[in-house]
Design a protein around this motif. Sequence first.
Motif: not given
Length: 597
Positions: A192-207
Amino acid sequence: MGMGTGRVSGQGGHWNMTGAGNNTVRAASAGFLFIGCVTALLCLLALPFTAAIGPFYWDTLIYYDATARIASGQIPIIDFLAPVGPSGYWLFYALHEVFPDGQGVYLATWSILLVSAPAMVPVLCDAARKSGLVAVALAVPFLVFSALPFNVEQFYPYPGVDGYGIYNRHISQLLYVVVAALLFADSAIARVISLTMALTALFLTKITGFVIALPLVLLALFARRLRLRELVAVTALFVSVLVGLEIWCGLTSAYVESIAELVSMNEGALLIEIVHAGATHIAILTALGLLLLMLFWLERDDLGEAWDDFIAGRKAAAICTVARSTWMWLLAVTIGGLMLESQNWGGQAFLFIWPVLLRAALVDRSAWPVRGSAFVTILIAAAALPTLANIGGRAIRTYAAQMQYDVVEIEELGPLSAVSKRDKIDKRVALIREQSIRNPDYFRSYAAAGELPRFTYYANPEFQLAWLAAIGEGVAAIRHYEARNDMRFETILSLNFVNPFPYLLDRDSARHVTIGKDPFRTLPPTDAQARAEIADTDLVLWPKCPVTVANVRIRDAYGAHLDDRLTIPLSPCWDGLVRPELAPDDLASENGTTNGA
């Protein structure tokens, strides 16, 4: 066999890992050691080192433009348009605040570690509890590829860092975290921690990176590597971040709108782009294709059982068995990598296949016959080597050559001039300025035809060095003009791809205009807010060393908002377009000085 060994049982459905054992001390040590390595890497930014200038280096200057804007209170997407999401600029700004004199390419490259490294820690700790070797095998490629500012593709033969494709490298590294979390994190909290951070960063970095990640998350759900309640938790945390950003400043809706606008500007033939990406990365795709065939053969019994279950109506069990197979995961990341490369130019292609390869090499091979395992190992090496050889080889060659390079010294540029160059390039750099001044019609004729003097013109380091020198000349010219006329331009806009002048002169930037202005891909029509800001900008800079087709199109795009301005010859390479009330009295009284083509 492999990930699909045996029948699926239990709601967790976790895969067996060699050397499993709950070793809390080893897990904690792995996390601390990893964070220590990342911290040591970031601390290198305090050292006064340079980067060997390479193709498209000016992409790095976009980060400085964004940093100046953020420092003045502007919010990415809301106050200025950007070709990608806001997180990269915020992370660069945060790291720049700690290391203001840090080398720009490394600041931009390593800034993603502020998110990707913490997201990787729970995965490594979980992996280390069962196998220290697996944890090391996951951590080392991640650290190496995160540290090196090089792309798989090479656009110029001489050694130099890649100051472009940084966004694309970031999303490949975040996707590496996503795949590693889905395959190696057995703890629900870690996932949960890793996926939340990585997916949020992916969305806000480049769709595009976020879109590639979604099928992988769905595959993990089918494989019971991710429980439904964990996915709900990840989704809730992810949505809460987006809702928070929306409540704060309306960022989420504005970002979605900007994505839609950029997509409409860049519509193309997807099939052609996929073929192009496949041809560019034919070596790695060939190895992956052979590996997929081999894995399909080795896992044929499990896949056959899945087919029998499907025919017998046990569809859930069939889907789960296929989703847990090494073959299915490799197929998913291969397709994802190909799709990502078809939509991105420059980056660390197929980096996020590595956790799957590592899983097959270190965990699953024990379930395969000896001869089959040997073939798989060879094919895994063949699939991994192109990325390692291209990036690692270029890094070694560049760092070796850089020992003989000369440091660029342009006082006006501050940390932007922390680059080095070949000693024999100076004459060609000087010729670009000289020919731009003596023979301007040569460059204007190319611009009028909608072409560059050479197709790879922007990739040439001599152009990038000449452009840095021109920026330094422009900074000096603005300071001289202001001192001579006892005045100060508070807002500055450059009619060029990049606008580092507000950063270098500590000024404001025109809001609601695009940073990284590419008239062919990222320059939308100006709206009412942008028109008002451009009209109110004190100084608009027109670059003449040299005039290019992109600059002409940017000027045409903003031209209707510049008609009432007066032209000030700041230097041979720069004209200033100023509002009449800011021009000297003698210039304002002359006829024919208004801005023209």
